[in-house]
Scaffold this motif. Structure first.
Motif, PDB file in Angstrom:
ATOM      1  N   LEU A 112      -1.638   4.333   5.032  1.00 62.50           N
ATOM      2  CA  LEU A 112      -3.086   4.385   4.809  1.00 62.50           C
ATOM      3  C   LEU A 112      -3.482   5.755   4.266  1.00 62.50           C
ATOM      4  O   LEU A 112      -4.313   5.867   3.367  1.00 62.50           O
ATOM      5  CB  LEU A 112      -3.826   4.092   6.118  1.00 62.50           C
ATOM      6  CG  LEU A 112      -3.667   2.668   6.666  1.00 62.50           C
ATOM      7  CD1 LEU A 112      -4.386   2.536   8.006  1.00 62.50           C
ATOM      8  CD2 LEU A 112      -4.180   1.627   5.682  1.00 62.50           C
TER       9      LEU A 112
ATOM     10  N   TYR B  56     -12.743  -4.409  -1.742  1.00 60.31           N
ATOM     11  CA  TYR B  56     -11.976  -4.128  -0.531  1.00 60.31           C
ATOM     12  C   TYR B  56     -12.830  -4.384   0.709  1.00 60.31           C
ATOM     13  O   TYR B  56     -12.350  -4.944   1.711  1.00 60.31           O
ATOM     14  CB  TYR B  56     -11.498  -2.676  -0.546  1.00 60.31           C
ATOM     15  CG  TYR B  56     -10.590  -2.333   0.610  1.00 60.31           C
ATOM     16  CD1 TYR B  56      -9.276  -2.803   0.623  1.00 60.31           C
ATOM     17  CD2 TYR B  56     -11.038  -1.562   1.671  1.00 60.31           C
ATOM     18  CE1 TYR B  56      -8.428  -2.497   1.682  1.00 60.31           C
ATOM     19  CE2 TYR B  56     -10.197  -1.255   2.734  1.00 60.31           C
ATOM     20  CZ  TYR B  56      -8.884  -1.723   2.732  1.00 60.31           C
ATOM     21  OH  TYR B  56      -8.061  -1.435   3.784  1.00 60.31           O
TER      22      TYR B  56
ATOM     23  N   VAL C   2      -3.052  -3.531   5.605  1.00 55.42           N
ATOM     24  CA  VAL C   2      -3.990  -3.916   6.675  1.00 55.42           C
ATOM     25  C   VAL C   2      -3.823  -5.384   7.051  1.00 55.42           C
ATOM     26  O   VAL C   2      -4.027  -5.764   8.218  1.00 55.42           O
ATOM     27  CB  VAL C   2      -5.460  -3.613   6.287  1.00 55.42           C
ATOM     28  CG1 VAL C   2      -5.644  -2.127   5.995  1.00 55.42           C
ATOM     29  CG2 VAL C   2      -5.912  -4.439   5.102  1.00 55.42           C
TER      30      VAL C   2
ATOM     31  N   SER D 253      -5.004   6.545   0.532  1.00 61.97           N
ATOM     32  CA  SER D 253      -6.249   7.321   0.404  1.00 61.97           C
ATOM     33  C   SER D 253      -6.092   8.439  -0.607  1.00 61.97           C
ATOM     34  O   SER D 253      -6.982   8.680  -1.430  1.00 61.97           O
ATOM     35  CB  SER D 253      -6.652   7.898   1.767  1.00 61.97           C
ATOM     36  OG  SER D 253      -6.905   6.876   2.700  1.00 61.97           O
TER      37      SER D 253
ATOM     38  N   MET E 299     -12.010  -7.105   3.660  1.00 61.91           N
ATOM     39  CA  MET E 299     -11.928  -6.822   5.087  1.00 61.91           C
ATOM     40  C   MET E 299     -12.805  -7.788   5.887  1.00 61.91           C
ATOM     41  O   MET E 299     -12.421  -8.231   6.976  1.00 61.91           O
ATOM     42  CB  MET E 299     -12.328  -5.372   5.367  1.00 61.91           C
ATOM     43  CG  MET E 299     -11.344  -4.330   4.865  1.00 61.91           C
ATOM     44  SD  MET E 299      -9.660  -4.512   5.528  1.00 61.91           S
ATOM     45  CE  MET E 299      -9.958  -4.358   7.303  1.00 61.91           C
TER      46      MET E 299
ATOM     47  N   ASP F 202     -12.511   1.021  10.869  1.00 59.12           N
ATOM     48  CA  ASP F 202     -11.976   2.191  10.147  1.00 59.12           C
ATOM     49  C   ASP F 202     -11.900   1.932   8.646  1.00 59.12           C
ATOM     50  O   ASP F 202     -12.188   2.815   7.832  1.00 59.12           O
ATOM     51  CB  ASP F 202     -10.595   2.560  10.678  1.00 59.12           C
ATOM     52  CG  ASP F 202     -10.647   3.175  12.068  1.00 59.12           C
ATOM     53  OD1 ASP F 202     -11.767   3.502  12.526  1.00 59.12           O
ATOM     54  OD2 ASP F 202      -9.587   3.306  12.707  1.00 59.12           O
ATOM     55  N   GLU F 203     -11.529   0.711   8.281  1.00 55.49           N
ATOM     56  CA  GLU F 203     -11.387   0.387   6.864  1.00 55.49           C
ATOM     57  C   GLU F 203     -12.742   0.221   6.178  1.00 55.49           C
ATOM     58  O   GLU F 203     -12.902   0.572   5.004  1.00 55.49           O
ATOM     59  CB  GLU F 203     -10.542  -0.871   6.699  1.00 55.49           C
ATOM     60  CG  GLU F 203      -9.101  -0.679   7.124  1.00 55.49           C
ATOM     61  CD  GLU F 203      -8.466   0.534   6.452  1.00 55.49           C
ATOM     62  OE1 GLU F 203      -8.281   0.517   5.228  1.00 55.49           O
ATOM     63  OE2 GLU F 203      -8.163   1.521   7.158  1.00 55.49           O
TER      64      GLU F 203
ATOM     65  N   ARG G  11      -2.975  -1.178  -0.117  1.00 56.39           N
ATOM     66  CA  ARG G  11      -3.719  -0.970   1.129  1.00 56.39           C
ATOM     67  C   ARG G  11      -4.112  -2.320   1.745  1.00 56.39           C
ATOM     68  O   ARG G  11      -4.042  -2.500   2.964  1.00 56.39           O
ATOM     69  CB  ARG G  11      -4.959  -0.111   0.864  1.00 56.39           C
ATOM     70  CG  ARG G  11      -5.604   0.425   2.146  1.00 56.39           C
ATOM     71  CD  ARG G  11      -6.801   1.307   1.860  1.00 56.39           C
ATOM     72  NE  ARG G  11      -7.329   1.871   3.086  1.00 56.39           N
ATOM     73  CZ  ARG G  11      -7.132   3.111   3.499  1.00 56.39           C
ATOM     74  NH1 ARG G  11      -6.423   3.945   2.766  1.00 56.39           N
ATOM     75  NH2 ARG G  11      -7.653   3.537   4.649  1.00 56.39           N
ATOM     76  N   GLN G  12      -4.532  -3.260   0.903  1.00 54.80           N
ATOM     77  CA  GLN G  12      -4.852  -4.600   1.407  1.00 54.80           C
ATOM     78  C   GLN G  12      -3.635  -5.225   2.083  1.00 54.80           C
ATOM     79  O   GLN G  12      -3.747  -5.835   3.148  1.00 54.80           O
ATOM     80  CB  GLN G  12      -5.318  -5.507   0.264  1.00 54.80           C
ATOM     81  CG  GLN G  12      -6.731  -5.246  -0.207  1.00 54.80           C
ATOM     82  CD  GLN G  12      -7.231  -6.338  -1.142  1.00 54.80           C
ATOM     83  OE1 GLN G  12      -6.597  -7.387  -1.292  1.00 54.80           O
ATOM     84  NE2 GLN G  12      -8.359  -6.109  -1.768  1.00 54.80           N
TER      85      GLN G  12
END
Length: 326
Positions: free
Chosen positions: A132, A186, A156, A136, A190, A165-166, A152-153
């Motif tokens: 993560l 994104y 998670v 970033s 989520m 957090d996301e 990143r997807q």
């Protein structure tokens, strides 16, 4: 390179004398003639040889690094590296540091991100925080890097990273650039991942966020798309507060300053009204007027607006037919 490559070319390297390189055949060169350097020809000739020999060793790992440097998009090289490191019990943290460097140099390379996913799968939960953090860093360097957002997807989703957090991360990116469609995408990802699209309180928060961005930058297409996505299940006219917000924005904005996305959103509202048989005739007339205006202020989409105008008329006829049949 390390101790296995003291010479610039493998054919001159004593450590590789036991390997007979396999160079491209004349038929291959005729089929696809590509201008390549001598070191490229040399390295890949030895790669072909070790591939046939099925050799897996530290010197092969070094050779693969050279091949990747010369052509980082070569799938076969990456795949063989995965085979080698698995059988050799390669230091995965070392491999991740290597990938950090490669991605910094070639951040839009499908193969390197695919390889990274493979390594993370081997490392498991212990890699999540670092992944993560790495994503970033890449995203902050290039806020719309598709590969980093996709990675990143995957992280998670695979490791069930908490929602809040996301969402905070996505919001930070939107505050940096509120036109960043990747961040909106994104954020919506989520919400769907955590089954929040039916959570009215959560959706209201997201709607208000979208409205805030639209209020600040009415020409922000990404925010309009996000707002539409949040409402699409129940219909864009299903939230009276949104309808009021949009109509107020229309009334308070000078005619020559109105965003095409504002006009298009209202036109879509009118189409929905026709479908729901809510003031169908008035809605059809307004929709056609809006699409006519859009043809002049947004000529790139002129054919689409012409189509939508015809659609409004077609929907009206169908609506009137249904009413008459009752």
């Amino acid at each position: 390179m390390d101790e296995f490559s003291s010479s610039p070319l493998y054919k001159d390297n004593a450590d590789w004398k036991d390997v007979t390189p396999i160079y491209p055949s004349k038929n291959e060169e005729v089929a696809v003639k590509i201008a390549v350097t001598e070191d490229f020809i040399d390295a890949f000739a030895y790669f072909r040889a070790v591939l046939i020999k099925n050799e897996k060793s530290p010197r092969v790992m070094a050779l693969l690094e050279d091949c990747i440097r010369l052509n980082p998009a070569n799938y076969t090289v990456w795949q063989y590296r995965r085979v080698c490191l698995t059988e050799l019990g390669w230091d995965l943290k070392k491999e991740m540091r290597y990938l950090d460097d490669i991605i910094q140099e070639s951040s839009k390379n499908y193969q390197v991100w695919h390889h990274r996913r493979f390594i993370v799968e081997l490392m498991g939960e212990s890699a999540v925080c670092d992944e993560l953090r790495f994503c970033s860093e890449v995203i902050r360097e290039e806020e719309k890097n598709y590969h980093a957002w996709q990675h990143r997807q995957w992280v998670v989703r695979t490791f069930k990273v908490p929602l809040d957090d996301e969402l905070t991360f996505a919001l930070k990116m939107l505050l940096i650039d509120s036109r960043n469609n990747s961040a909106y995408n994104y954020r919506y990802f989520m919400l769907t991942l955590h089954d929040k699209t039916e959570d009215k309180d959560r959706i209201n928060i997201e709607i208000n966020l979208a409205k805030e961005f639209i209020q600040n930058i009415p020409n922000n297409e990404s925010a309009w798309n996000y707002l539409t996505g949040l409402l699409i299940t129940n219909g864009i006219t299903s939230d009276s507060n949104v309808v009021s917000f949009v109509e107020d924005l229309y009334e308070t904005t000078p005619e020559d300053k109105r965003s095409p996305f504002l006009l298009a959103f209202i036109a879509d509202m009118m189409l929905e009204n026709i479908e729901n048989q809510t003031a169908a005739e008035e809605s059809a007339e307004r929709a056609k007027k809006l699409y006519k205006t859009l043809q002049s202020i947004d000529p790139v989409r002129i054919n689409y607006y012409k189509h939508q105008s015809l659609l409004a008329q077609t929907m009206l006829i169908k609506s009137q037919t249904k009413v008459a049949a009752k």
